[in-house]
Each structure stands twice: as C-alpha cells, then as structure tokens.
Write a protein that holds these residues in place. Structure first.
Motif: not given
Length: 244
Positions: A157-177
């Motif tokens: 839950e803490l990981m979700d709270y803190h790190f979701d924005p940066v993980v989803l930023r990575l996911i967005g770039i991977l979708k482009k790739a």
C-alpha cells in the motif's frame, strides 16, 4: 633614541601582525535546526532496525535506545510506530521518485516519441541503482527495507502511494516503445522487472554463494550493466499484438 623608538614601533607592528586572530563565537543552532537533526537521527535508526526486523519486529523503545534518547522523546515526535514507519518510507521515496521522474522525462523528450524498451528501462533502473550503489549505507538500508516491505500488504500500500506515479510514467514510455504490445504484457513485464529490482536491493548474499564468489549482491555496477538489457529482451519476447 629615535632609532630605538623606530625599532620598537616596528617590533610592535610585527607582534600585532603575528598575533592569532580571535576566533568568532560559534553560532548556536536554533531549536528548529536541533529538532531537524534529531529527527534525522531517529529516522536513520528506525530505517536500520526496520530493514533488519521489519515493521512488527521493532518497537519505539528499540529506536530510542539506538538513538540514545528516552523513549518518551519518540512519542513526542511520533504517536505510534506506523507513523514512524511511514515517515521512514516517505523520506527517501521523495528523492528517488524525483530523480527517476526527471530521468524518464528527459529520455522521453530526447527520443521524440520513438523510445526503445532498453532506453526506458535504463532511465528507470540505472538512476535508482546509482542512488543505492553510491548513496552510502543509509540508502542501502532503505533499499533492503523497501525489498522487504514490498512483499507485505501494508508495505505494498505504501509502494502504491509513493511510487505509482513514476511507475506509470515508465509504463507510458514502454507503450510508446511497444505500440503493438498487449497492455497486460507490458504490466506483467514491469512486474518481473520490479521483482528483480527488489531482490537486488535486498542484498541477501545468495548470489555470492550460488556463484561461488563470481557475483556479489553488493555490486550494483554489475547489476546496472546487465539488468536493463536482460529485461528489455524479456519484454520483446513476451509482447504480443493487442487482443491476441
């Protein structure tokens, strides 16, 4: 007499020149500065203990004892252990998130809509591995703590709270790739990446024993030179067109 007087004056000037400068009184630290310093000591001590014993294996009294203060001081700063744990997790999360987000934004801008899987992973992983590898023992303690709590419900839950924005930023770039890749495969790929990263940050020493000393779990440079390349190949292997 005039000559003697001049000689006397010259000696006096030399004496004044050679006299040690009067040390300026040291500025007394403000209460705000003292409180901030004590807070850092508390968080460092708690981080170390949590990284070894976990959330439920540490008491506020344990932390106070390591800092060398009475446990009532801990109660003054933190009303309960979970609030202390949350503060420990949040303190360095802000740093790693800011650095990785900046690296991902920079990479995304430089590639002008045409990123590669490995390039995106390097922006995400290498930035973090540099931080843990070069940041000193406190950062290594934080990495071990993150690896441990990521496998618990409360920690996740803490990981979700803190790190979701940066993980989803990575996911967005991977979708482009990988524009033709099924979205679930990209998320599964990230799942495997984060598992490898957490095991690396745990620094258990198991790879040392398995390899007979060929590999070292503290060798972040060795991990950095391999992980993104290895994981990129995995993404390319499992990715299938949308809807398949």
């Amino acid at each position: 007499m005039a000559v003697a007087s001049k000689e006397h004056e010259g000696s006096a000037r030399e004496a004044r020149t050679d006299a040690p400068a009067v040390a300026k009184p040291r500025r007394r630290r403000t209460k705000v500065e003292q409180r901030a310093d004590k807070m850092e000591q508390i968080l460092d001590a708690a981080e170390y203990l949590f990284s070894i014993h976990g959330l439920y294996g540490v008491t506020l009294k344990d932390v106070a004892q390591r800092v060398g203060v009475h446990h009532t001081l801990l109660n003054y700063y933190f009303t309960d252990k979970k609030k202390l744990f949350d503060a420990v997790m949040g303190r360095r999360a802000e740093v790693t998130i800011k650095l990785r987000m900046a690296a991902l934004d920079k990479y995304d801008a430089e590639t002008d809509g045409a990123p590669t899987v490995e390039g995106a992973l390097r922006a995400f992983l290498d930035t973090d591995l540099d931080l843990y590898g070069n940041g000193g023992e406190n950062w290594k303690n934080y990495g071990a703590l993150g690896a441990q709590v990521s496998n618990t419900t409360y920690g996740a839950e803490l990981m979700d709270y803190h790190f979701d924005p940066v993980v989803l930023r990575l996911i967005g770039i991977l979708k482009k790739a990988l524009p033709d890749c099924a979205e679930q495969d990209i998320f599964w790929g990230y799942h495997f990446v984060t598992g490898a990263l957490m095991l690396t940050l745990a620094r258990t020493g198991r790879i040392n024993r398995l390899s007979g000393g060929l590999c070292d779990s503290d060798d972040f440079e060795a991990v950095k030179s391999r992980m993104a390349t290895f994981m990129a190949a995995g993404f390319l292997s499992i990715c299938k067109p949308q809807g398949v």
